[in-house]
Design a protein around this motif. Structure first.
Motif, mmCIF file in Angstrom:
data_model
loop_
_atom_site.group_PDB
_atom_site.id
_atom_site.type_symbol
_atom_site.label_atom_id
_atom_site.label_comp_id
_atom_site.label_asym_id
_atom_site.label_seq_id
_atom_site.Cartn_x
_atom_site.Cartn_y
_atom_site.Cartn_z
ATOM 1 N N ASP A 17 1.086 -1.344 -0.186
ATOM 2 C CA ASP A 17 -0.055 0.030 -0.016
ATOM 3 C C ASP A 17 0.984 1.321 -0.122
ATOM 4 O OD1 ASP A 17 -1.587 2.108 0.796
ATOM 5 O OD2 ASP A 17 -2.785 0.884 1.809
ATOM 6 N N ARG A 18 0.871 1.961 -1.052
ATOM 7 C CA ARG A 18 1.830 3.352 -1.037
ATOM 8 C C ARG A 18 1.658 4.234 0.184
ATOM 9 N NH1 ARG A 18 3.544 5.186 -5.568
ATOM 10 N NH2 ARG A 18 3.137 4.102 -7.702
ATOM 11 N N ARG A 39 8.152 2.838 5.275
ATOM 12 C CA ARG A 39 8.709 1.908 6.049
ATOM 13 C C ARG A 39 9.635 1.001 5.161
ATOM 14 N NH1 ARG A 39 4.064 -1.680 8.516
ATOM 15 N NH2 ARG A 39 5.786 -2.695 9.522
ATOM 16 N N TYR A 40 9.345 1.019 4.048
ATOM 17 C CA TYR A 40 10.404 -0.060 3.201
ATOM 18 C C TYR A 40 11.090 0.688 2.036
ATOM 19 C CZ TYR A 40 6.332 -2.634 5.006
ATOM 20 O OH TYR A 40 5.279 -3.317 5.734
ATOM 21 N N GLY A 41 12.239 -0.097 1.563
ATOM 22 C CA GLY A 41 12.704 0.265 0.190
ATOM 23 C C GLY A 41 11.643 0.099 -0.775
ATOM 24 N N VAL A 42 11.613 0.769 -1.672
ATOM 25 C CA VAL A 42 10.661 0.760 -2.815
ATOM 26 C C VAL A 42 11.368 0.478 -4.058
ATOM 27 C CG1 VAL A 42 8.783 1.584 -3.920
ATOM 28 C CG2 VAL A 42 9.023 1.999 -1.498
ATOM 29 N N VAL A 101 14.457 2.896 -3.816
ATOM 30 C CA VAL A 101 14.088 4.145 -2.980
ATOM 31 C C VAL A 101 14.109 3.967 -1.757
ATOM 32 C CG1 VAL A 101 13.313 6.491 -2.777
ATOM 33 C CG2 VAL A 101 13.831 5.327 -5.146
ATOM 34 N N GLU A 102 14.732 4.391 -0.620
ATOM 35 C CA GLU A 102 14.656 3.849 0.890
ATOM 36 C C GLU A 102 13.555 4.930 1.580
ATOM 37 O OE1 GLU A 102 15.427 1.676 2.995
ATOM 38 O OE2 GLU A 102 16.515 0.561 1.734
ATOM 39 N N LYS A 103 12.497 4.098 1.951
ATOM 40 C CA LYS A 103 11.408 5.020 2.797
ATOM 41 C C LYS A 103 10.981 6.227 2.187
ATOM 42 C CE LYS A 103 13.369 2.624 6.896
ATOM 43 N NZ LYS A 103 13.854 3.049 8.210
ATOM 44 N N PRO A 104 10.527 6.180 0.927
ATOM 45 C CA PRO A 104 9.944 7.697 0.139
ATOM 46 C C PRO A 104 8.956 7.923 0.843
ATOM 47 C CG PRO A 104 9.363 5.544 -1.389
ATOM 48 C CD PRO A 104 10.577 4.798 -0.325
ATOM 49 N N GLU A 151 4.614 0.183 -6.469
ATOM 50 C CA GLU A 151 3.783 -0.495 -5.468
ATOM 51 C C GLU A 151 4.266 -1.811 -4.857
ATOM 52 O OE1 GLU A 151 -0.122 -0.133 -6.758
ATOM 53 O OE2 GLU A 151 -0.372 2.063 -6.628
ATOM 54 N N TYR A 152 5.499 -1.704 -4.846
ATOM 55 C CA TYR A 152 6.203 -2.933 -4.142
ATOM 56 C C TYR A 152 7.192 -2.437 -3.004
ATOM 57 C CZ TYR A 152 4.268 -5.327 -8.408
ATOM 58 O OH TYR A 152 3.463 -5.833 -9.288
#
Length: 312
Positions: free
Chosen positions: A167-168, A173-176, A194-197, A205-206
């Protein structure tokens, strides 16, 4: 055919600070999920996927990990003498698991960051691809996550990252990953992370959720990052951490990297709320404990009976 990947690294040198004070004396990797410490779930996943050489990179205060996987014939003999055969078998089975995975241990040395334990273990990699899994993730899947990553590597011959749909609104919380091409079957060509955008800046969306196949080129990038870290430190410049994702980003700038969307359910045990969710989910799935917990939840959710004559 021999397995395409036979080695794996489990970085287990972290402090577990998000779970303090619980992890003050107990390594976070030894906290139970179900009837097993969380790191055992990772080791079982690797062994079930054909891995025969597991390196666990540790730091001070992690001796309980070694103790858990170490054979204990005295305990087994005592349990058998007491007629506790099932317990004796369970203790022996854990030691056999460690033998099957040929577990070895390394002390972590070098800059802080999750790339350092991988580089510490790299001396034994030669030119082989290697799996890297974190010890505080638990996957429940028909085919183990490690096996899904190995299959993706066999199809591409390139580094692979484990991904899950995201979920965008959760992007911070994540690397995207930056997705260049969707190849079908959950396989994506990616050109970086991209780290925690911020949600509006998330490139896809992954989420990259821990689990990698790394190749010698990425190890080379880690060596270069570490060289620059020491150079900056020696010149008195600010230094950060050595991250595996930074090495993957540098590699992906000019060479192919893939993401594999994992089929299964992921439980992160690295913070209190997610740890409790993992515990509850595994307990509910247990044939003996599940009914007990469901009954408890039902009773807690039901209004308490009012005693006769009590005002309401």
């Amino acid at each position: 055919m021999p397995p395409t990947i036979r080695r794996a690294v489990i970085p287990a040198a972290g402090l577990g600070s998000r779970l303090l004070p619980l992890t003050k004396a107990i390594p976070k990797e030894m906290l139970p999920v179900g009837d097993k410490p969380v790191i055992e779930h990772t080791v079982r996943e690797l062994v079930d996927s054909g891995i025969t050489d597991i390196t666990i990179v540790v730091s001070g205060g992690k001796s309980l990990i070694q103790d858990h996987f170490r054979p204990n014939p005295g305990l087994v003999d005592q349990l058998r003498a007491d007629g506790k055969t099932a317990y004796a078998d369970a203790v022996e089975e854990v030691a056999e698991l460690a033998r099957s995975g040929h577990i070895t241990y390394l002390d972590q040395h070098g800059p802080y960051g999750n790339g350092t334990p991988v580089l510490n273990a790299a001396r034994s990699f030669s030119d082989e691809p290697v799996l890297v899994l974190w010890p505080d993730d638990v996957f429940v899947a028909e085919a183990p996550r490690a096996q899904q990553l190995i299959r993706a590597y066999e199809q591409t011959g390139c580094p692979v990252l484990a991904l899950l749909p995201m979920d965008r609104g959760e992007s911070q919380r994540y690397g995207v990953p930056i997705v260049k091409e969707d190849l079908g079957g959950g396989q994506l060509r990616i050109t970086g992370l991209v780290e925690k955008p911020e949600p509006a800046d998330a490139p896809s969306e992954y989420a990259a959720i821990g689990g990698y196949v790394i190749t010698p080129g990425i190890v080379d990038e880690l060596r270069e990052q570490t060289r620059r870290w020491y150079e900056a430190r020696d010149k008195g410049r600010p230094v950060g951490e050595v991250y595996l994702t930074d090495a993957i980003n540098a590699y992906a700038a000019s060479r192919a990297v893939y993401g594999q969307v994992i089929r299964g359910t992921w439980y992160d045990t690295g913070n209190p709320a997610d740890y409790l969710v993992a515990q509850m989910a595994h307990a509910l799935a247990h044939p003996e404990y599940g009914p007990v917990l469901r009954d408890l939840v039902h009773r807690l959710d039901s209004p308490a009976p009012t005693a006769p004559g009590t005002a309401t």
